[in-house]
Motif scaffolding. Structure first.
Motif, mmCIF file in Angstrom:
data_model
loop_
_atom_site.group_PDB
_atom_site.id
_atom_site.type_symbol
_atom_site.label_atom_id
_atom_site.label_comp_id
_atom_site.label_asym_id
_atom_site.label_seq_id
_atom_site.Cartn_x
_atom_site.Cartn_y
_atom_site.Cartn_z
ATOM 1 N N GLU A 212 0.812 -1.222 0.000
ATOM 2 C CA GLU A 212 0.000 0.000 0.000
ATOM 3 C C GLU A 212 0.845 1.271 0.000
ATOM 4 O O GLU A 212 0.308 2.370 -0.184
ATOM 5 C CB GLU A 212 -0.948 0.000 1.202
ATOM 6 N N LYS A 213 2.154 1.140 0.173
ATOM 7 C CA LYS A 213 3.023 2.317 0.206
ATOM 8 C C LYS A 213 3.542 2.715 -1.179
ATOM 9 O O LYS A 213 4.279 3.704 -1.297
ATOM 10 C CB LYS A 213 4.213 2.068 1.144
ATOM 11 N N ASN A 214 3.188 1.956 -2.233
ATOM 12 C CA ASN A 214 3.603 2.291 -3.605
ATOM 13 C C ASN A 214 5.130 2.345 -3.764
ATOM 14 O O ASN A 214 5.660 3.169 -4.516
ATOM 15 C CB ASN A 214 3.024 3.651 -4.030
ATOM 16 N N LEU A 215 5.831 1.481 -3.071
ATOM 17 C CA LEU A 215 7.285 1.599 -3.021
ATOM 18 C C LEU A 215 7.982 1.197 -4.313
ATOM 19 O O LEU A 215 9.174 1.492 -4.480
ATOM 20 C CB LEU A 215 7.819 0.780 -1.851
ATOM 21 N N HIS A 216 7.271 0.541 -5.207
ATOM 22 C CA HIS A 216 7.891 0.257 -6.509
ATOM 23 C C HIS A 216 8.297 1.541 -7.221
ATOM 24 O O HIS A 216 9.198 1.543 -8.063
ATOM 25 C CB HIS A 216 6.922 -0.547 -7.389
ATOM 26 N N VAL A 221 12.893 7.086 -8.657
ATOM 27 C CA VAL A 221 13.782 7.989 -7.926
ATOM 28 C C VAL A 221 15.229 7.546 -8.076
ATOM 29 O O VAL A 221 16.137 8.378 -8.238
ATOM 30 C CB VAL A 221 13.377 8.026 -6.438
ATOM 31 N N SER A 222 15.464 6.236 -8.052
ATOM 32 C CA SER A 222 16.832 5.722 -8.106
ATOM 33 C C SER A 222 17.514 6.035 -9.437
ATOM 34 O O SER A 222 18.745 6.003 -9.515
ATOM 35 C CB SER A 222 16.840 4.212 -7.861
ATOM 36 N N ARG A 223 16.715 6.331 -10.470
ATOM 37 C CA ARG A 223 17.303 6.617 -11.783
ATOM 38 C C ARG A 223 17.635 8.090 -11.990
ATOM 39 O O ARG A 223 18.133 8.480 -13.051
ATOM 40 C CB ARG A 223 16.357 6.126 -12.883
ATOM 41 N N ILE A 224 17.387 8.931 -10.993
ATOM 42 C CA ILE A 224 17.729 10.347 -11.097
ATOM 43 C C ILE A 224 19.239 10.494 -10.936
ATOM 44 O O ILE A 224 19.808 9.996 -9.957
ATOM 45 C CB ILE A 224 16.996 11.170 -10.020
ATOM 46 N N PRO A 225 19.927 11.142 -11.865
ATOM 47 C CA PRO A 225 21.386 11.296 -11.747
ATOM 48 C C PRO A 225 21.777 11.994 -10.453
ATOM 49 O O PRO A 225 21.149 12.963 -10.032
ATOM 50 C CB PRO A 225 21.741 12.156 -12.968
ATOM 51 N N GLY A 226 22.815 11.466 -9.805
ATOM 52 C CA GLY A 226 23.327 12.079 -8.592
ATOM 53 C C GLY A 226 22.580 11.728 -7.325
ATOM 54 O O GLY A 226 22.887 12.265 -6.259
ATOM 55 N N VAL A 268 16.570 14.404 1.309
ATOM 56 C CA VAL A 268 15.163 14.491 0.883
ATOM 57 C C VAL A 268 14.448 13.253 1.415
ATOM 58 O O VAL A 268 14.979 12.139 1.349
ATOM 59 C CB VAL A 268 15.024 14.548 -0.656
ATOM 60 N N PHE A 269 13.245 13.449 1.938
ATOM 61 C CA PHE A 269 12.392 12.341 2.328
ATOM 62 C C PHE A 269 11.282 12.211 1.296
ATOM 63 O O PHE A 269 10.646 13.208 0.920
ATOM 64 C CB PHE A 269 11.773 12.586 3.707
ATOM 65 N N VAL A 270 11.016 10.988 0.854
ATOM 66 C CA VAL A 270 9.960 10.768 -0.137
ATOM 67 C C VAL A 270 9.009 9.697 0.372
ATOM 68 O O VAL A 270 9.432 8.687 0.942
ATOM 69 C CB VAL A 270 10.559 10.368 -1.509
ATOM 70 N N HIS A 271 7.706 9.953 0.201
ATOM 71 C CA HIS A 271 6.679 8.966 0.547
ATOM 72 C C HIS A 271 5.727 8.828 -0.636
ATOM 73 O O HIS A 271 4.918 9.721 -0.895
ATOM 74 C CB HIS A 271 5.906 9.386 1.794
ATOM 75 N N PRO A 272 5.813 7.711 -1.383
ATOM 76 C CA PRO A 272 4.989 7.572 -2.590
ATOM 77 C C PRO A 272 3.552 7.133 -2.334
ATOM 78 O O PRO A 272 2.742 7.111 -3.266
ATOM 79 C CB PRO A 272 5.723 6.484 -3.395
ATOM 80 N N SER A 320 5.387 12.930 -12.362
ATOM 81 C CA SER A 320 5.407 13.974 -11.342
ATOM 82 C C SER A 320 6.336 13.644 -10.176
ATOM 83 O O SER A 320 7.036 14.525 -9.664
ATOM 84 C CB SER A 320 3.989 14.228 -10.827
ATOM 85 N N LEU A 321 6.340 12.402 -9.724
ATOM 86 C CA LEU A 321 7.194 12.039 -8.592
ATOM 87 C C LEU A 321 8.663 12.264 -8.932
ATOM 88 O O LEU A 321 9.395 12.912 -8.173
ATOM 89 C CB LEU A 321 6.958 10.582 -8.199
#
Length: 382
Positions: A212-216, A221-226, A268-272, A320-321
């Protein structure tokens, strides 16, 4: 006052329901009230000086660490022996229904605290029972004397199910624990070990690792450079996520000072997740001075003011994420501004203040005096 808390979850399980009940009990005891907890077993039969009556439970397929409370006569027996002034139903479902019936038999008012979007969770797990769950939960809350909701989105959700008498009651945050002063540059440096020579940005998620947390979506996010990804927590999806995010750091479950240090060492904290009734970890990140990216849906809408105390991404926009996280990754001044504003926004939201308000605004108007009772002797579930 004597308050019986019938909870769908309690220690050793760690989740939002457990943490809320724990903080309520702590403050009640500290201010001279008496409490009793009724919860699914197995587990400890005391929480500090407070008895915990353990009742029958079953585990969920695919989520063996979660104990689901089952109907049990011990609920009524425990409440009758304790003789509460009020019964507090924490995220009532199956065990909460038993608590509500027992309260009715005793002539004691029942206050229900809505905390879990069961229909939304069922959808995430591919179980087509959302309508049945909504009908059940709506019926429970309609029969309670008062229902507390954590957010405007939850209030609208229950109102649509015909539940009246809804009152907004959020959640507290431990400001001394979650504090920017606990940031560890050494921990951040260990996490920021990705390829390249430029400055690395550590983006993290903290919470249960469940569908339910949409963590996939952390893969985006992991593909963002840097960017280097850190995942704090545990749950049934951990092994799948480790395969999906081979370069990410998985810390497992952290508590207390270790958790606080992890929070504030993020950039940065992210919650999908899109089905959060409140989203306590957003508050904890804000208290830690860490800028937040959360879904523009559910509980985060009450916690995050877009471009002021964090960023809200559009769940309907598949890009958007990633855009939101990339924006913060590339703008340290914006990260600093949002982090400071987020910390300022949660000042005053202590658990002590929240529970005191619970007592004065909700318990006292409902409670009925009871005759003294002897000590409760909790029994473990069979």
């Amino acid at each position: 006052m004597r308050v019986a808390l019938v909870s769908e979850s309690f220690l050793p399980q760690v989740n939002g329901v457990t943490n809320t009940v724990r903080h309520v009990v702590d403050r009640l005891v500290a201010t001279g009230h008496q409490a009793l907890v009724v919860a699914p077993g197995p587990g400890p039969d005391h929480y500090g000086p407070t008895p915990v009556v353990r009742v029958r439970s079953a585990t969920l397929p695919g989520y063996r660490s979660f104990a689901l409370g089952l109907p049990d006569r011990r609920v009524g027996t425990a409440l009758a022996g304790f003789r509460p002034d009020l019964v507090h139903l924490a995220s009532p479902v199956s065990l909460g229904a038993c608590g509500l019936r027992a309260a009715r038999r005793l002539g004691v008012p029942a206050l229900a605290v809505y905390q879990t979007d069961l229909a939304g969770f069922a959808h995430r797990y591919g179980v087509p029972v959302g309508g049945l769950l909504d009908a059940w939960v709506g019926g429970l809350h309609r029969r309670a004397d008062r229902t507390l909701v954590p957010s405007a989105a939850s209030r609208a959700q229950l109102a649509a199910l015909g539940v009246g008498g809804l009152h907004l009651w959020g959640r507290g945050v431990e400001l001394a624990l979650f504090d920017p002063r606990h940031r560890s540059d050494d921990l951040h440096a260990r996490w920021a070990a990705g390829p390249g020579t430029g400055e690395r940005v550590v983006v993290g998620y903290v919470g249960r690792l469940a569908a339910e947390k949409n963590l996939h979506r952390l893969a985006e996010v992991s593909r963002i450079p840097g960017v280097d990804v850190v995942v704090v927590g545990d749950g049934p999806l951990r092994h799948r996520l480790e395969r999906l995010l081979p370069a990410a750091t998985f810390t497992g479950m952290l508590r207390g000072p270790e958790l606080a240090r992890a929070f504030t060492s993020l950039d940065v904290f992210v919650h999908p997740g899109e089905d959060e009734t409140f989203c306590q970890t957003v508050q904890e990140a804000q208290a830690s001075g860490v800028p937040v990216v959360a879904a523009g849906a559910g509980g985060p809408l009450d916690l995050v003011e877009h471009l002021v105390t964090g960023l809200l991404y559009d769940p309907a926009d598949p890009r958007s994420l990633r855009r939101s996280v990339a924006r913060l990754a590339g703008d340290p001044l914006l990260r600093r501004s949002l982090g400071r504003a987020g910390r300022a926004a949660v000042q005053g939201r202590t658990w002590e203040a929240l529970v005191d308000r619970l007592v004065t605004e909700h318990y006292l108007p409902l409670a009925r005096p009871s005759v003294p009772a002897g000590p409760v002797r909790p029994r473990r579930a069979a």
